[in-house]
Design a protein around this motif. Structure first.
Motif, PDB file in Angstrom:
ATOM      1  N   MET A   3      -5.594   1.066  -2.378  1.00 37.14           N
ATOM      2  CA  MET A   3      -5.269   2.080  -1.379  1.00 37.14           C
ATOM      3  C   MET A   3      -3.750   2.238  -1.319  1.00 37.14           C
ATOM      4  O   MET A   3      -3.054   1.315  -0.955  1.00 37.14           O
ATOM      5  N   LEU A  55      -7.414   8.825  -4.495  1.00 33.09           N
ATOM      6  CA  LEU A  55      -8.774   8.616  -3.993  1.00 33.09           C
ATOM      7  C   LEU A  55      -9.482   9.964  -3.969  1.00 33.09           C
ATOM      8  O   LEU A  55      -9.599  10.603  -2.935  1.00 33.09           O
ATOM      9  N   HIS A  88       0.828  -1.212   0.000  1.00 35.42           N
ATOM     10  CA  HIS A  88       0.000   0.000   0.000  1.00 35.42           C
ATOM     11  C   HIS A  88       0.861   1.261   0.000  1.00 35.42           C
ATOM     12  O   HIS A  88       0.476   2.284   0.573  1.00 35.42           O
ATOM     13  N   TRP A 110      -2.395   9.055  -1.994  1.00 25.97           N
ATOM     14  CA  TRP A 110      -3.728   9.202  -1.416  1.00 25.97           C
ATOM     15  C   TRP A 110      -4.597  10.072  -2.315  1.00 25.97           C
ATOM     16  O   TRP A 110      -5.808   9.917  -2.387  1.00 25.97           O
ATOM     17  N   ARG A 112     -12.121   3.853   3.053  1.00 22.24           N
ATOM     18  CA  ARG A 112     -10.820   3.202   3.185  1.00 22.24           C
ATOM     19  C   ARG A 112     -10.261   3.419   4.592  1.00 22.24           C
ATOM     20  O   ARG A 112      -9.792   2.497   5.236  1.00 22.24           O
TER      21      ARG A 112
END
Ligand code: HEC
Length: 160
Positions: A90, A98, A60, A95, A107
């Motif tokens: 994710m 998203l 991730h 980030w 998430r």
């Protein structure tokens, strides 16, 4: 099966294993842009972020530690797939991908659930990487943070 037959089968298997090494998946660690990473978008305590990167970062984040055995097919295909899939769902260092606040908030809240239900990290990864396991106090800190997004969702005012 007689011995000659067994030898033939083993030889075929060996040839197969050698030939599939030609198909090397791309192992990529894209550059990290701080402005796209989680702490630039969501308030996150330093120790929580460090624990997430250490324990979850192989799949991730963009800073994957690719193991040597991950270079050997067919394992290399499985590992690369896990990393790509994990990042797609994710990525703490992307980030910004998203874009939808509701999705981002989902998430964040599911991080604690996944850890508590032993859903993440995946079972096989936990077996191999016992050393990266979260300590109980790290899990507690992550969960307090993760669950705070239930009452104080991203994008609804409470966060920078
Ligand atoms: C070995 C790779 C790997 C590691 C390590 C890993 N994950 Fe994952 N993670 C995945 C993959 C692959 C998916 C997407 C498929 C799935 O949900 O199983 C995923 C999905 C998720 C999701 C769901 C995202 C969504 O779509 O809703 C969460 C939350 C998550 N991981 C949290 C974590 C946390 C927290 C850790 C560390 C404690 C962690 N993961 C460690 C591979 C990994």
């Amino acid at each position: 099966m007689n011995r000659a037959r067994v030898r033939k089968v083993l030889f075929a298997l060996l040839v197969f294993l050698v030939v599939i090494q030609i198909f090397q998946p791309r192992r990529r660690n894209p550059p990290v842009a701080l402005s796209r990473s989680l702490p630039s978008h969501v308030r996150v305590p330093r120790d929580v972020y460090a624990a997430l990167i250490r324990s979850c970062g192989d799949c991730h984040s963009n800073q994957t530690h690719w193991p040597w055995y991950g270079r050997v097919a067919p394992l290399s295909w499985v590992i690369t797939d896990d990393v790509n899939e994990g990042r797609r769902h994710m990525n703490f260092e992307d980030w910004q991908a998203l874009a939808d606040p509701k999705q981002a908030n989902d998430r964040l809240t599911s991080i604690c659930e996944e850890i508590k239900q032993n859903g993440m990290p995946p079972f096989s990864y936990r077996l191999v990487h016992q050393d990266l396991r979260l300590k109980p106090q790290e899990t507690a800190a992550i969960c307090t943070w993760s669950q705070s997004f239930r009452t104080n969702p991203v994008g609804s005012g409470g966060l920078p």
